[in-house]
Write an enzyme that holds these catalytic residues in place. Structure first.
Site, PDB file in Angstrom:
ATOM      1  N   SER A  42       0.832  -1.193   0.000  1.00 22.52           N
ATOM      2  CA  SER A  42       0.000   0.000   0.000  1.00 22.52           C
ATOM      3  C   SER A  42       0.877   1.258   0.000  1.00 22.52           C
ATOM      4  O   SER A  42       1.684   1.440  -0.907  1.00 22.52           O
ATOM      5  CB  SER A  42      -0.972  -0.045   1.184  1.00 22.52           C
ATOM      6  OG  SER A  42      -1.995   0.913   1.042  1.00 22.52           O
TER       7      SER A  42
ATOM      8  N   HIS B  78      -8.066  -4.945  -1.495  1.00 23.03           N
ATOM      9  CA  HIS B  78      -6.781  -4.355  -1.120  1.00 23.03           C
ATOM     10  C   HIS B  78      -6.095  -5.181  -0.028  1.00 23.03           C
ATOM     11  O   HIS B  78      -4.867  -5.276   0.001  1.00 23.03           O
ATOM     12  CB  HIS B  78      -7.009  -2.917  -0.635  1.00 23.03           C
ATOM     13  CG  HIS B  78      -5.750  -2.171  -0.330  1.00 23.03           C
ATOM     14  ND1 HIS B  78      -4.793  -1.892  -1.288  1.00 23.03           N
ATOM     15  CD2 HIS B  78      -5.275  -1.643   0.838  1.00 23.03           C
ATOM     16  CE1 HIS B  78      -3.799  -1.220  -0.734  1.00 23.03           C
ATOM     17  NE2 HIS B  78      -4.068  -1.059   0.548  1.00 23.03           N
TER      18      HIS B  78
ATOM     19  N   ASP C  64      -8.606  -5.144  -5.960  1.00 20.01           N
ATOM     20  CA  ASP C  64      -8.345  -3.898  -5.232  1.00 20.01           C
ATOM     21  C   ASP C  64      -9.173  -2.789  -5.877  1.00 20.01           C
ATOM     22  O   ASP C  64      -9.143  -2.606  -7.096  1.00 20.01           O
ATOM     23  CB  ASP C  64      -6.853  -3.562  -5.300  1.00 20.01           C
ATOM     24  CG  ASP C  64      -6.418  -2.522  -4.281  1.00 20.01           C
ATOM     25  OD1 ASP C  64      -7.218  -1.618  -3.965  1.00 20.01           O
ATOM     26  OD2 ASP C  64      -5.273  -2.609  -3.798  1.00 20.01           O
TER      27      ASP C  64
END
Length: 338
Positions: free
Chosen positions: A130, A313, A284
């Site tokens: 991320s 995600h 995601d």
């Protein structure tokens, strides 16, 4: 209680957007032992809202991030509550007056940590999930001669417009709390933090995850239980001023913003000489496979390996998801062996 991390004091640091962060402090933790050639270094930056204790589960003997083989450094991002943050500095930077810091600012301070404090000139791998993946991209573009490999898991080189808009929704839900006054939170915005958690829950996991009720497999009795104990609780433990500051950092992530690249993303991506493993999740909702596809075509040594998962995600941080954990581990081991 004794802290389980160290702090590197960096003094007054000029920032990318023109301000100076005074008495800057970078919290970090190391795992494993540096080999005699100082060639076994892995840098593992934190992600949004996370501290080193949230991500160190991935450091395990026999796995890709093996502390018996590698010297692993987790630098805590600015604004995460351990490194310099709105919640832990005094005037003039406290609360709503903390200067805007970019991902590049974070990586430049991490570079100082590696070189000045730890005496490291070569990095075997920068691994990030991320916002950690955004930092891995920045490492590759800012210090190409130092970084041998990068692994970007559910991250991007530049925050996409739709990702920016997702974060606008989270940010404004938090600021809608009555505790928001004059650019900062006078007291914990409990309603805002709970709203933030519920919005985030809808974006961080896929439609199929909810359709299949996979929250049952990780210890939650109902969907409401998952939203309250799994998401509201996650943000209630953090300082809201810190969370807002980190959103700004995320929204403005861009490896091409450095003067040497002049905003040219293709040029910045082309400057990365590291072997690169780019691993988006197919479901995601804000770090999209399509964005990574556009990035890798400009990179010299990049391999795109999507994670086929319905965990959205969260496929990139599979602490409760053995299948995705095993897939990522295999790919990163192959990268390290290459």
């Amino acid at each position: 209680m004794t802290a389980d991390y160290e702090v590197f004091a960096l003094g007054d640091v000029p920032l990318e957007r023109g301000m100076t962060l005074r008495n800057a402090r970078l919290a970090y933790k190391t795992y494993g032992t540096l080999d005699p050639g100082r060639a076994n270094v892995i840098v593992y930056p934190t992600s949004y809202g996370a501290q080193h204790t949230d991500i160190e589960w991935l450091i395990r003997p026999g796995k890709a991030l093996d502390p018996e083989r590698y010297f692993i450094v987790i630098p805590n991002m600015l604004c995460n509550g351990l490194s310099s943050s709105p919640s832990n500095v005094g005037p003039p930077h406290d609360r709503g007056h903390f200067p805007n810091v970019t991902v590049a600012d974070n990586v430049r301070l991490q570079h100082r940590l590696l070189t000045e404090r730890l005496g490291i000139a070569r990095i075997a791998l920068v691994y990030g999930f991320s916002m950690g993946g955004q930092q891995a991209y920045h490492w590759g573009a800012l210090y190409p001669d130092m970084v041998e490999r990068i692994a970007v898991v559910c991250g991007s080189a530049r925050t996409a417009p739709h990702n920016f808009v997702f974060l606008e929704g989270v940010r404004h839900a938090l600021m809608a709390d009555p505790a928001w006054r004059d650019g900062w939170f006078a007291e914990p915005p409990l309603r805002g933090l709970r709203a933030m958690g519920r919005i985030y829950a809808g974006w961080a996991l896929s439609q199929a995850f909810y359709r299949e009720e996979l929250w049952r497999t990780i210890g939650f009795a109902s969907l409401e239980d998952f939203l309250v104990a799994g998401w509201e609780a996650n943000f209630l433990r953090r300082d809201a001023n810190d969370l807002l500051a980190m959103i700004w950092t995320w929204q403005h992530a861009d490896i091409a913003a450095d003067p040497r690249y002049g905003g040219d993303l293709a040029k910045a991506l082309g400057a990365i000489t590291a072997d690169a493993l780019i691993m988006p999740s197919t479901t995601d909702l804000y770090f999209r496979v399509a964005d990574n596809e556009r990035e890798v075509v400009h990179m010299k040594r990049a391999r795109l390996r999507p994670i086929e998962s319905i965990w959205g995600h969260r496929a990139g941080n599979p602490s409760q998801n053995p299948a995705d954990d095993a897939f990522i581990d295999r790919e990163v081991k192959a990268l390290l062996a290459g």
